[in-house]
Design a protein around this motif. Structure first.
Motif, mmCIF file in Angstrom:
data_model
loop_
_atom_site.group_PDB
_atom_site.id
_atom_site.type_symbol
_atom_site.label_atom_id
_atom_site.label_comp_id
_atom_site.label_asym_id
_atom_site.label_seq_id
_atom_site.Cartn_x
_atom_site.Cartn_y
_atom_site.Cartn_z
ATOM 1 N N VAL A 193 2.093 14.838 -2.248
ATOM 2 C CA VAL A 193 1.320 14.061 -1.281
ATOM 3 C C VAL A 193 1.601 14.592 0.120
ATOM 4 O O VAL A 193 2.750 14.745 0.520
ATOM 5 N N ARG A 194 0.552 14.876 0.834
ATOM 6 C CA ARG A 194 0.683 15.326 2.216
ATOM 7 C C ARG A 194 -0.025 14.319 3.109
ATOM 8 O O ARG A 194 -1.188 13.985 2.883
ATOM 9 N N VAL A 195 0.682 13.839 4.093
ATOM 10 C CA VAL A 195 0.087 12.888 5.031
ATOM 11 C C VAL A 195 -0.823 13.649 5.992
ATOM 12 O O VAL A 195 -0.397 14.626 6.625
ATOM 13 N N GLN A 251 -0.550 10.953 10.980
ATOM 14 C CA GLN A 251 0.631 11.167 11.811
ATOM 15 C C GLN A 251 0.318 10.841 13.269
ATOM 16 O O GLN A 251 1.158 10.290 13.986
ATOM 17 N N GLN A 252 -0.901 11.140 13.692
ATOM 18 C CA GLN A 252 -1.315 10.795 15.058
ATOM 19 C C GLN A 252 -1.333 9.280 15.252
ATOM 20 O O GLN A 252 -0.953 8.779 16.313
ATOM 21 N N VAL A 253 -1.761 8.568 14.223
ATOM 22 C CA VAL A 253 -1.739 7.101 14.294
ATOM 23 C C VAL A 253 -0.303 6.610 14.459
ATOM 24 O O VAL A 253 -0.015 5.747 15.299
ATOM 25 N N LEU A 254 0.603 7.156 13.657
ATOM 26 C CA LEU A 254 2.011 6.758 13.770
ATOM 27 C C LEU A 254 2.547 7.062 15.167
ATOM 28 O O LEU A 254 3.238 6.228 15.772
ATOM 29 N N ASP A 264 5.834 1.431 20.587
ATOM 30 C CA ASP A 264 6.772 0.326 20.822
ATOM 31 C C ASP A 264 7.308 -0.292 19.535
ATOM 32 O O ASP A 264 8.032 -1.290 19.592
ATOM 33 N N ALA A 265 6.953 0.270 18.393
ATOM 34 C CA ALA A 265 7.375 -0.304 17.112
ATOM 35 C C ALA A 265 7.649 0.813 16.123
ATOM 36 O O ALA A 265 6.905 1.799 16.061
ATOM 37 N N PRO A 266 8.710 0.691 15.328
ATOM 38 C CA PRO A 266 8.940 1.656 14.248
ATOM 39 C C PRO A 266 7.808 1.565 13.227
ATOM 40 O O PRO A 266 7.426 0.471 12.803
ATOM 41 N N ALA A 267 7.273 2.705 12.837
ATOM 42 C CA ALA A 267 6.185 2.737 11.858
ATOM 43 C C ALA A 267 6.330 3.971 10.991
ATOM 44 O O ALA A 267 6.682 5.051 11.483
ATOM 45 N N TRP A 268 6.088 3.815 9.695
ATOM 46 C CA TRP A 268 6.155 4.957 8.794
ATOM 47 C C TRP A 268 5.267 4.744 7.595
ATOM 48 O O TRP A 268 4.760 3.641 7.350
ATOM 49 N N ILE A 269 5.074 5.828 6.854
ATOM 50 C CA ILE A 269 4.257 5.808 5.644
ATOM 51 C C ILE A 269 5.138 6.231 4.475
ATOM 52 O O ILE A 269 5.854 7.231 4.552
ATOM 53 N N ALA A 324 6.192 10.074 6.250
ATOM 54 C CA ALA A 324 5.897 10.317 7.666
ATOM 55 C C ALA A 324 6.426 9.140 8.478
ATOM 56 O O ALA A 324 6.419 7.998 8.012
ATOM 57 N N MET A 325 6.864 9.442 9.729
ATOM 58 C CA MET A 325 7.448 8.406 10.587
ATOM 59 C C MET A 325 7.096 8.722 12.038
ATOM 60 O O MET A 325 6.816 9.873 12.384
ATOM 61 N N ASN A 326 7.128 7.678 12.868
ATOM 62 C CA ASN A 326 7.105 7.950 14.298
ATOM 63 C C ASN A 326 8.548 8.079 14.795
ATOM 64 O O ASN A 326 9.501 7.894 14.044
ATOM 65 N N HIS A 327 8.708 8.421 16.076
ATOM 66 C CA HIS A 327 10.055 8.679 16.603
ATOM 67 C C HIS A 327 10.950 7.445 16.515
ATOM 68 O O HIS A 327 12.143 7.548 16.223
#
Length: 296
Positions: free
Chosen positions: A109-111, A116-119, A124-129, A138-141
Motif C-alpha cells: 500500500v502506498r499513500v 500526505q499533503q492533507v496530513l 495543529d493536531a497529530p494526524a496519520w494514516i 503516513a504521518m504529519n510532523h
C-alpha cells in the motif's frame, strides 16, 4: 500460526459467545442447579434463533455456508451480539461462501501524495494514516513527534500492535490505559481476521505476536472483536508529559482498508498547551537534524 482456519474461527467464536449467556439473561427457565455447560446449551440457542438443533450444531461446528441473512440476524439476537460481534459473524459467513483459495499477499500500500499533503496541512493536531493491521503508513510532523516512542523501533512500517505487545514496558509508559489498549488492539486484529482470513501479512503478524507474547495469546483466545471508534486516549509523552486527547478515526472511502486518525484537544486545556509544546519541540528537533545534515 501458519494460517487462520475459518471453520475453527467460526466454531470458537460461537462457542465463546454462547458460553457467556446464562439462561436467566436469555429469559429462559433454568431447570435444576446442575448444568454441565457454562452458559446456554446448543438446543437453547437453537430455540432462541428459531432453527433446528441439528442446524445450529452444524453452524457451531464451523459451517455457515448457506446461512441466510435472516438466520444470521436471528443467531446474533439469540447470542446477544453487539454491533462489532454481529459484523464479525457476517464477515465469517461471507468468507464461508467465498471460493476457497491460498493465502494472498496484498500489493504494497502506498499513500498517495495528495493524502500526505492533507496530513501536512493539519498543523495543529497529530494526524496519520494506518491500515487495519496497525501499520503506520503516513504521518504529519506532529504525529511523528507524538508517536516517537513507537517509532523508536527502526522496523518500517512502524506497527502499533508490535509496540503494544512486543515492547510492553515502553508501551505501558506511553499508553496510560495500557490494559484497555492491549484488549482493543487484539480485538481489532481479530475483527480483521474475520474480514480477510487469507491476508498473508495479517497471518504473519498474528503468528509473530502469538509466538512472542503470552498476553497477546490470552487476548486472542478471548475471541473478542472491536470496531474502530472515536473516543479518548491518554498518552504519556517523554517530553511533554500526559496528554488527554480526543480521537477521531475515519475510513477513507477511496482507499479501502485505510484509516485516517486525528488527535485533538479543546482550546485552553492543559492538553492543548501540551500539543503546542510538542509542536515547538518537534520544530526544534527538525532544525537540529537539518543543521547536522548541513555539517556532514
Amino acid at each position: 500460526m501458519a494460517t487462520i482456519d475459518l471453520r475453527t474461527e467460526i466454531k470458537e467464536f460461537l462457542r465463546s459467545r454462547r458460553a457467556r449467556i446464562t439462561p436467566e439473561r436469555a429469559g429462559l427457565p433454568a431447570y435444576g442447579g446442575n448444568r454441565r455447560v457454562t452458559g446456554l446449551r446448543r438446543e437453547e440457542v437453537a430455540l432462541l434463533a428459531g432453527v433446528s438443533v441439528d442446524y445450529y450444531v452444524r453452524m457451531e461446528r464451523g459451517s455457515l455456508t448457506g446461512a441466510s441473512d435472516g438466520v444470521l440476524d436471528a443467531l446474533a439476537s439469540a447470542l446477544q451480539l453487539d454491533e462489532a460481534e454481529r459484523d464479525h459473524l457476517f464477515h465469517l459467513a461471507r468468507q464461508s461462501k467465498a471460493p476457497s483459495g491460498p493465502r494472498g499477499r496484498r500489493p504494497a500500500v502506498r499513500v498517495r501524495p495528495a493524502l500526505q499533503q492533507v496530513l501536512d496541512a493539519i498543523t495543529d493536531a497529530p494526524a496519520w494514516i494506518c491500515d487495519s493491521r496497525y501499520d503506520v503508513l503516513a504521518m504529519n510532523h506532529l504525529a511523528a513527534a507524538l508517536y516517537s516512542p513507537v517509532l523508536a523501533d527502526t522496523r518500517r512500517p512502524a506497527n502499533t500492535a508490535r509496540f503494544v505487545y512486543l515492547d510492553p514496558e515502553a508501551a505501558k509508559t506511553f499508553f496510560v490505559d495500557y490494559d484497555r489498549i492491549a484488549c482493543d488492539v487484539a480485538a481489532k486484529l481479530r475483527m480483521e481476521a474475520g474480514r480477510n482470513p487469507h491476508d498473508e501479512e495479517l497471518i504473519t503478524l498474528v503468528g509473530e505476536l502469538s509466538t512472542r507474547s503470552e498476553l497477546f495469546r490470552q487476548r486472542w483466545a478471548s475471541q473478542d472483536v472491536r470496531l474502530h471508534r472515536s473516543g479518548r486516549k491518554r498518552l504519556h509523552h517523554p517530553v511533554v508529559g500526559q496528554l488527554d486527547l480526543d480521537v477521531e478515526s475515519m475510513e477513507l472511502p477511496a482507499e479501502p482498508g485505510l484509516l485516517l486518525t486525528i488527535y485533538t484537544a479543546p482550546a485552553g486545556t492543559v492538553t492543548a498547551d501540551g500539543l503546542a509544546l510538542l509542536a515547538s519541540w518537534a520544530a526544534s528537533q527538525e532544525k537540529l537534524t537539518t543543521g547536522m545534515q548541513a555539517l556532514s
